[in-house]
Design an enzyme around this catalytic site. Structure first.
Site, short mmCIF file in Angstrom:
data_model
loop_
_atom_site.label_atom_id
_atom_site.label_comp_id
_atom_site.label_asym_id
_atom_site.label_seq_id
_atom_site.Cartn_x
_atom_site.Cartn_y
_atom_site.Cartn_z
N LYS A 170 -4.76 72.90 66.24
CA LYS A 170 -3.81 71.90 65.73
C LYS A 170 -2.40 72.43 65.95
CE LYS A 170 -1.44 71.24 62.10
NZ LYS A 170 -0.23 70.60 62.69
N CYS A 279 10.96 83.63 64.11
CA CYS A 279 10.60 84.27 62.84
C CYS A 279 10.96 85.74 62.81
CB CYS A 279 9.11 84.08 62.57
SG CYS A 279 8.06 84.57 63.96
N GLU A 378 15.08 82.80 54.67
CA GLU A 378 14.98 82.59 56.11
C GLU A 378 15.68 81.28 56.46
OE1 GLU A 378 11.58 83.09 59.49
OE2 GLU A 378 11.08 81.80 57.80
#
Length: 474
Positions: A170, A279, A378
């Site tokens: 997915k 990230c 973040e």
């Protein structure tokens, strides 16, 4: 306009059980760029059943057969690399040079690395009278994000197939175009029906159904920490393996003996690349307090070199992926301004002359302290925070003062000192002076996740260790 209105299940493109579709927006123009199907739990059931049926035969194939299939995938991947690059630009706004370069190149690199690792991976190992075997774990549910689409699909799909697992993928609904092309690549390469399955959809419907599914043996997820927590909770009831690569707030420590001009500039450019949507980005730059003003001046000049605009033009960075992402970044930039950080470059709002598209000004903050939101959260945009340190212990303390632990960076001329600092940084992946290695295990600690990807270490996530005692060598 691109349209992908069917899932790829059991070797065929099939209609959804319940028709539902999503229009996707080009982040550079805010115009509709395509339409995809949105799956449901019923579609997941079909895909998992196909993967379960295919597993016995695929898991029994020889190393040589899987090497042949991966080689065929590599050939098709190279033929379609231009298509993949254009899809990546359309779906998430990566500049054409980045899309055709590092974005698609990372996927290629992980595929060639998987081929090399498979040639010698120790599926069996004799230890005295005990045989240690590594057997494919089974049906793997792979859930990937939008920011580096081919990198994060490749680093999961290819090790899973190489070890004899079957797959239900997915992708993020925001990066479905490139995933659909990858399905076409695998189909053309002759991957058997049911070995690879693709279900489009969102997290609450398709992702949650995969995490809960009793016939999925492991989930590999890359995305936000918030979503990772929910996936782990959902998966716990079926006691399946869950590996996660989540958020980061990585520190880059520039040591006192480092070439300040070179390393501050490269740190700024490294943070801004891919519009800051990485990230492991070096989002917290730590510089010696005595050299802070000099570093700020260098950072200001480096940020001015980062051009923003049409991803099909000659610009350094394009837009961020969506309005939701744009709004989140703007909120955090304004919060940094309100908390008293000094705006060295950029700031809130769009760059001059760009009134349409989700473009963010390359932003550098100085005078940042660890109690500020921009130092702890973040941001996932082209925003760098600069902090100063008094000595080495102080630098390491700041670097480790984070809930995250994905990556760390160290720059300096003294090998002994850079190695010492790297060892003391609390992170799963630490880079000294810009080194890079496709075989180095990638993953985090703390709220950055668990498990490792890349190279041989990525293979181990897709196998179970089985010991056969009394299996003396013949």
């Amino acid at each position: 306009m691109r349209e992908y209105l069917k899932h790829y299940i059991d070797g065929h493109w099939v209609d959804p059980i319940t028709p539902s579709f999503l229009e996707l927006e080009n982040p550079a123009t805010e115009e509709v760029s395509g339409r995809i199907v949105l799956g449901s739990g019923a579609d997941v059931d079909l895909a998992v059943a196909a993967a379960r049926r295919a597993f016995p035969a695929w898991s029994a194939t020889s190393r040589e057969h899987r090497l042949d299939i991966l080689a065929a995938i590599l050939s098709e991947y190279e033929k379609r690399s231009g298509d993949l690059a254009r899809a990546t630009t359309d779906e998430m706004g990566a500049p054409a040079a980045l899309a055709s370069g590092f974005q698609i190149g990372l996927g290629h690199g992980h595929l060639t690395t998987a081929i090399e690792v498979l040639k010698t991976f120790p599926f069996e190992e004799q230890r005295g009278e005990t045989l240690i075997t590594r057997i494919p774990i089974g049906v793997c549910g792979l859930i990937t994000p939008w920011n580096w689409p081919m990198n994060q699909v490749a680093v999961k799909v290819f090790p899973a197939l190489a070890t004899g697992c079957t797959v239900v993928l997915k992708p993020s609904e925001l990066s479905s175009f490139s995933a659909a092309i990858l399905a076409e690549i695998l189909e053309a390469a002759g991957v058997p029906a049911g070995v690879f399955n693709l279900v489009f959809g969102d997290g609450p419907d398709v992702g949650a159904a995969m995490a809960a599914h009793p016939d999925i043996d492991m989930i590999s997820f890359t995305g936000s920490t918030r979503a990772g927590v929910e996936i782990a909770r959902t998966a716990a009831a079926t006691v399946k393996r869950v590996t996660q690569e989540l958020g980061g707030k990585s520190a880059s420590i520039i040591l006192d003996d480092a070439d300040l001009a070179q390393n501050v500039a490269s740190g700024v450019h490294g943070m801004m690349g891919n519009s800051g949507q990485t990230c492991s980005a070096p989002s917290r730059m730590l510089v010696p307090a005595a050299r802070l003003e000099e570093a700020i001046s260098i950072a200001r000049d480096a940020a001015a070199e980062v051009t923003v605009g049409d991803p099909n033009g000659n610009f350094t960075i394009g837009p961020v992926v969506s309005k939701a992402q744009f709004d989140k970044i703007q909120t955090l930039i304004r919060q940094g301004e309100a908390e008293g950080a000094t705006v060295v470059a950029g700031g809130s709002g769009r760059p001059d002359g760009l009134e349409k598209g989700y473009y963010v000004r390359p932003t550098v903050f100085a005078d940042v302290t660890m109690d500020m939101a921009i130092a702890r959260e973040e941001i996932f945009g082209p925003v760098l925070t600069m902090l100063s340190y008094s000595d080495l212990d102080h630098a390491i303390a700041i670097a480790n003062e984070s809930d995250y632990g994905l990556a760390g960076y160290v720059s300096g001329k003294d090998p002994a000192q850079t190695r010492e600092v790297a060892r003391r940084i609390k992170a799963g992946w630490v880079v000294i002076n810009g080194a890079f290695d496709f075989n180095a295990p990638f993953g985090g600690v703390g709220r950055s996740g668990n498990g490792r990807e890349w190279g041989e270490f990525g293979f181990h996530e897709y196998v179970e260790v089985k010991a056969i005692l009394g299996h003396a060598p013949a």
